[in-house]
Design a protein around this motif. Structure first.
Motif, short mmCIF file in Angstrom:
data_model
loop_
_atom_site.label_atom_id
_atom_site.label_comp_id
_atom_site.label_asym_id
_atom_site.label_seq_id
_atom_site.Cartn_x
_atom_site.Cartn_y
_atom_site.Cartn_z
N LYS A 288 0.81 -1.22 0.00
CA LYS A 288 0.00 0.00 0.00
C LYS A 288 0.85 1.27 0.00
CE LYS A 288 -4.30 -1.77 1.94
NZ LYS A 288 -5.38 -1.54 2.92
N ALA A 289 1.96 1.23 -0.69
CA ALA A 289 2.82 2.40 -0.82
C ALA A 289 2.74 3.01 -2.21
CB ALA A 289 4.26 2.04 -0.48
N GLY A 290 1.89 2.51 -3.06
CA GLY A 290 1.77 3.01 -4.43
C GLY A 290 1.06 1.97 -5.28
N PRO A 291 1.05 2.18 -6.59
CA PRO A 291 1.54 3.35 -7.31
C PRO A 291 0.70 4.60 -6.99
CG PRO A 291 1.12 1.51 -8.81
CD PRO A 291 0.48 1.17 -7.52
N LEU A 292 1.32 5.76 -7.11
CA LEU A 292 0.62 7.00 -6.80
C LEU A 292 -0.64 7.15 -7.64
CD1 LEU A 292 0.38 9.76 -5.44
CD2 LEU A 292 1.96 10.67 -7.17
N GLU A 293 -0.56 6.81 -8.92
CA GLU A 293 -1.71 6.99 -9.81
C GLU A 293 -2.90 6.16 -9.35
OE1 GLU A 293 2.05 7.80 -12.05
OE2 GLU A 293 1.34 6.20 -10.73
N VAL A 294 -2.65 4.96 -8.84
CA VAL A 294 -3.74 4.11 -8.35
C VAL A 294 -4.27 4.65 -7.02
CG1 VAL A 294 -4.42 1.78 -7.69
CG2 VAL A 294 -2.81 2.13 -9.57
N ALA A 295 -3.37 5.13 -6.17
CA ALA A 295 -3.79 5.72 -4.90
C ALA A 295 -4.67 6.94 -5.14
CB ALA A 295 -2.58 6.09 -4.06
N GLU A 296 -4.35 7.72 -6.17
CA GLU A 296 -5.17 8.88 -6.52
C GLU A 296 -6.53 8.45 -7.05
OE1 GLU A 296 -1.73 12.14 -7.77
OE2 GLU A 296 -2.47 10.70 -9.26
N TYR A 297 -6.55 7.45 -7.89
CA TYR A 297 -7.81 6.93 -8.43
C TYR A 297 -8.69 6.38 -7.31
CZ TYR A 297 -10.87 4.10 -11.47
OH TYR A 297 -11.94 3.54 -12.12
N SER A 298 -8.06 5.78 -6.32
CA SER A 298 -8.80 5.22 -5.19
C SER A 298 -9.57 6.30 -4.45
CB SER A 298 -7.84 4.51 -4.24
OG SER A 298 -8.53 3.77 -3.27
N VAL A 299 -9.04 7.52 -4.43
CA VAL A 299 -9.75 8.63 -3.77
C VAL A 299 -11.07 8.91 -4.48
CG1 VAL A 299 -9.63 11.05 -3.09
CG2 VAL A 299 -7.57 9.62 -3.00
N LEU A 300 -11.05 8.94 -5.81
CA LEU A 300 -12.28 9.16 -6.56
C LEU A 300 -13.32 8.09 -6.21
CD1 LEU A 300 -12.57 10.02 -10.33
CD2 LEU A 300 -13.93 8.19 -9.37
N LEU A 301 -12.88 6.84 -6.16
CA LEU A 301 -13.80 5.74 -5.86
C LEU A 301 -14.31 5.83 -4.43
CD1 LEU A 301 -11.71 3.00 -7.65
CD2 LEU A 301 -13.90 3.91 -8.43
N MET A 302 -13.42 6.12 -3.49
CA MET A 302 -13.83 6.26 -2.09
C MET A 302 -14.84 7.38 -1.93
SD MET A 302 -13.13 8.64 0.52
CE MET A 302 -11.46 9.25 0.43
#
Length: 344
Positions: A288-302
């Protein structure tokens, strides 16, 4: 064959364009964490785990997990043995008392409606209205309306025009014959599998009114001979029998853990012996340290749905819990990956 243009790859790479849309709410989560929660100052005084952070700040677990994953991927937090601490970057620029503190600079935007709504999602765990629009319902409610369902399906179809053929070529269909595309939207992924693997037939399972949109889209692509649409709800009752591949493409990320577990258990129950489930999605790394792009996309979904981008480890644990074995991970393009598993 008519309608097969979607199998021809584009000349340019749309990754940056996808990223603009998928990262759109990430800055608001950073601002909420800094300006509303003062998270970095708190963690500079004492490291804490996810449960401790939720308890201290009154946060719901799912959005808090997404927040911590994002901040770790940004290089602002580090996790060791489950405990989060600030990095040197955050200590210098986001902790109160530092001579270089940028906290007030971020805080100047904290009253934006989206940022305030982000704070509400963090605290309640309840998704915001779709697109942060005041005149719109939550995504799961809005999808019951024909106008929204058509618009949303068309949006996902646009993304699928690029991703579907890449996914289909990465899917090992040797020795298999029938694919069920669960909650498959317009059916573009099912069509791509049938096109890339001519020995395969496929069906799309979708709730009304999306099933009608899928039939029309399948016909427009000239794929009706090998691809059909079935009206049904993956969360209600049994899944249709007679398939040896189940595809879940950009589906599980819309749901919280209990619903994901239910979907995977239903898949395991209805698949033929030896059948395969394929989860195509953006997955966070196991740590759970990345990738940054997926972590950012996860915010939209959350923010907009009941889900998030699950990590590779989380997916493997839920697949194993449903009874699947022989898990395999295949990276593809645009920060997407296939995780497959087999029913014994």
């Amino acid at each position: 064959m008519p309608g097969m243009d979607f199998m021809i790859p584009p000349r340019e790479d749309p990754l940056r364009l996808l990223g603009y849309r998928e990262s759109i709410f990430a800055p608001d989560l950073l601002i909420a964490a800094s300006a509303w929660l003062d998270l970095f100052t708190r963690l500079s005084n004492e490291a804490a785990d996810l449960e401790g952070i939720c308890a201290a700040l009154g946060l719901s677990r799912r959005p808090a997990d997404v927040m911590l994953t994002l901040l770790t991927a940004m290089g602002l937090l580090a996790r060791e043995d489950g405990m989060f601490r600030v990095t040197e970057l955050a200590a210098e620029f986001l902790v109160e008392g530092s001579p270089w503190n940028l906290g007030p600079y971020l805080a100047s935007l904290k009253e934006r409606p989206v940022c305030r709504e982000m704070l509400e999602v963090l605290r309640t765990g309840k998704p915001a209205r779709w697109g942060a629009r005041e005149d719109e319902d939550e995504w799961v409610v809005a999808m019951e309306r024909g106008d929204f369902a058509r618009s949303f399906t068309a949006a996902m179809d646009g993304r699928g025009a690029y991703l579907a053929s890449l996914m289909a070529r990465s899917l090992d269909c040797e020795g298999r014959s029938r694919l069920l595309d669960i909650a498959g939207g317009s059916g573009i992924y099912a069509c791509a599998v049938a096109a890339a693997h001519p020995h395969m037939s496929a069906a799309v399972l979708e709730k009304p009114p999306v099933d009608s949109a899928a039939r029309s889209a399948i016909s427009e692509r000239g794929m009706s001979e090998g691809v059909s649409a079935i009206a049904g709800d993956m969360l209600s009752g049994e899944l249709p029998a007679g398939f040896d591949v189940h595809l879940l493409s950009h589906v599980l990320h819309d749901w919280d853990v209990p619903a994901v577990e239910k979907i995977l258990e239903s898949s395991h129950e209805s698949l033929a012996p030896g059948g395969m489930v394929a989860v195509y999605d953006a997955h966070v790394d196991a740590d759970k340290a990345g990738p940054l792009e997926v972590a950012e996309y996860s915010v939209l979904l959350m923010f907009s749905t009941e889900g998030k981008c699950y990590s590779v480890e989380e997916m493997e644990e839920m697949l194993a819990g449903a009874g699947f074995e022989d898990m395999r991970y295949v990276p593809t393009a645009a920060h997407r990956s296939l995780i497959t598993a087999r029913k014994a």
